[in-house]
Motif scaffolding. Structure first.
Motif, PDB file in Angstrom:
ATOM      1  N   GLN A  42      -2.887   0.232  -4.023  1.00 20.55           N
ATOM      2  CA  GLN A  42      -2.706  -1.084  -3.443  1.00 20.55           C
ATOM      3  C   GLN A  42      -2.277  -2.048  -4.540  1.00 20.55           C
ATOM      4  OE1 GLN A  42      -6.314  -2.140  -1.387  1.00 20.55           O
ATOM      5  NE2 GLN A  42      -6.270  -0.314  -0.105  1.00 20.55           N
ATOM      6  N   ILE A  43      -1.202  -2.776  -4.278  1.00 23.49           N
ATOM      7  CA  ILE A  43      -0.717  -3.786  -5.217  1.00 23.49           C
ATOM      8  C   ILE A  43      -0.882  -5.146  -4.554  1.00 23.49           C
ATOM      9  CG2 ILE A  43       1.220  -4.598  -6.619  1.00 23.49           C
ATOM     10  CD1 ILE A  43       2.427  -1.769  -6.358  1.00 23.49           C
ATOM     11  N   ALA A  44      -1.645  -6.006  -5.174  1.00 24.21           N
ATOM     12  CA  ALA A  44      -1.882  -7.344  -4.613  1.00 24.21           C
ATOM     13  C   ALA A  44      -0.771  -8.299  -5.030  1.00 24.21           C
ATOM     14  CB  ALA A  44      -3.222  -7.878  -5.098  1.00 24.21           C
ATOM     15  N   ALA A  45      -0.413  -9.190  -4.106  1.00 21.70           N
ATOM     16  CA  ALA A  45       0.569 -10.239  -4.400  1.00 21.70           C
ATOM     17  C   ALA A  45       1.810  -9.659  -5.068  1.00 21.70           C
ATOM     18  CB  ALA A  45      -0.065 -11.334  -5.264  1.00 21.70           C
ATOM     19  N   THR A  46       2.469  -8.769  -4.362  1.00 21.61           N
ATOM     20  CA  THR A  46       3.598  -8.032  -4.919  1.00 21.61           C
ATOM     21  C   THR A  46       4.676  -8.976  -5.433  1.00 21.61           C
ATOM     22  OG1 THR A  46       3.125  -6.390  -3.228  1.00 21.61           O
ATOM     23  CG2 THR A  46       5.136  -6.100  -4.486  1.00 21.61           C
ATOM     24  N   GLN A  47       5.195  -8.636  -6.610  1.00 23.47           N
ATOM     25  CA  GLN A  47       6.199  -9.458  -7.277  1.00 23.47           C
ATOM     26  C   GLN A  47       7.507  -8.683  -7.410  1.00 23.47           C
ATOM     27  OE1 GLN A  47       4.312 -10.226 -11.033  1.00 23.47           O
ATOM     28  NE2 GLN A  47       2.631 -11.397 -10.131  1.00 23.47           N
ATOM     29  N   PRO A  48       8.624  -9.382  -7.605  1.00 18.79           N
ATOM     30  CA  PRO A  48       9.904  -8.668  -7.783  1.00 18.79           C
ATOM     31  C   PRO A  48       9.861  -7.624  -8.900  1.00 18.79           C
ATOM     32  CG  PRO A  48      10.291 -10.997  -7.428  1.00 18.79           C
ATOM     33  CD  PRO A  48       8.800 -10.838  -7.548  1.00 18.79           C
ATOM     34  N   ILE A  65       0.860  -1.186   0.000  1.00 14.64           N
ATOM     35  CA  ILE A  65       0.000   0.000   0.000  1.00 14.64           C
ATOM     36  C   ILE A  65       0.894   1.233   0.000  1.00 14.64           C
ATOM     37  CG2 ILE A  65      -1.773   1.318   1.195  1.00 14.64           C
ATOM     38  CD1 ILE A  65      -2.725  -1.282   2.456  1.00 14.64           C
ATOM     39  N   ILE A  66       0.724   2.053  -1.002  1.00 15.09           N
ATOM     40  CA  ILE A  66       1.486   3.296  -1.125  1.00 15.09           C
ATOM     41  C   ILE A  66       0.507   4.451  -1.013  1.00 15.09           C
ATOM     42  CG2 ILE A  66       3.018   4.649  -2.594  1.00 15.09           C
ATOM     43  CD1 ILE A  66       3.837   1.988  -3.935  1.00 15.09           C
TER      44      ILE A  66
END
Lengths: 116, 112
Positions: free
Chosen positions: B76-82, B20-21
């Motif tokens: 909001q970014i779900a399931a954050t990835q590299p 969450i930013i």
């Protein structure tokens, strides 16, 4: 299709010199924007063109900065008597130029200007 | 004038967690809000936008929330990835205009 392109990618100049930075927008985009981005900061609005005319140049820091878009496509940002404080990444963006002002801006990779 | 600020300059999350930013803006006349992602050496890339007549909008793995009462915006970014590692900027426009004001950015680090 091709995105926004900017040339050169890097420009090193000496204090007091004149520089020109070029932006080629996405074909068909009537709106074009210039931004300046200092290290660790967000892009700072400089000027916006709708077609050939500068619709808003309120972000240009002083009269050493000037931009043109004579045929409504390619734009050139011109900086006279460069100063060390002008060193930054200069970003160009274009958009379709819809009336509502909510159209998406597509950014180029930027020109990194270094004034020695 | 308008100022746009982010609450945290950096954010570190574990891969797979949600991110969450947050962002705050000052001018209540702002009516269009955009989130951009900027990877090293590249220009900002559009992620998602929202107009002031909405309070939530969803995209692929991203959601933007707008609280006009407190002039606050979040991504909001779900399931954050590299691959989500980058600097994220919120930006605002007002009055149907084209001038866009950016915040300072939050650098997101994703730990494997």
């Amino acid at each position: 299709g091709a995105g926004v392109s900017q040339t050169p990618s890097n420009k090193v100049t000496e204090k007091g010199k004149y520089v020109e930075l070029r932006c080629d927008p996405i074909s068909g985009h009537t709106a074009l924007y210039w931004y300046r981005q200092s290290l660790g900061q967000g892009p700072e609005f400089l000027i916006y063109f709708q077609g050939t005319g500068a619709a808003d140049d309120s972000g240009l820091p002083n009269d050493r900065f000037f931009a043109v878009r004579p045929e409504g496509s390619v734009s050139t940002l011109k900086i006279q008597r460069t100063e060390r404080g002008d060193s930054a990444m200069y970003l160009c963006a274009s958009s379709l130029g819809g009336l509502a002002g909510t159209d998406t801006q597509y950014f180029g990779p930027g020109t990194r200007l270094t004034v020695l | 004038g308008e100022s746009v600020g982010l609450h945290l300059p950096t954010l570190s999350v574990q891969e797979g967690d949600n991110s969450i930013i947050n962002c705050a803006y000052s001018n209540s006349a702002s009516d269009y809000f955009i989130w951009y992602k900027q990877e090293s050496g590249k220009g900002p890339q559009f992620i998602i936008d929202i107009r002031s007549n909405m309070d939530k909008r969803q995209g692929q793995r991203v959601t933007v929330l707008l609280n006009k009462t407190v002039k606050h915006l979040s991504l909001q970014i779900a399931a954050t990835q590299p691959g989500d590692s980058a600097v994220y900027f919120c930006a605002v426009r007002r009055g149907g205009g084209f001038k866009t004001i950016f915040g300072a950015g939050t650098r997101l680090f994703v730990k494997a």
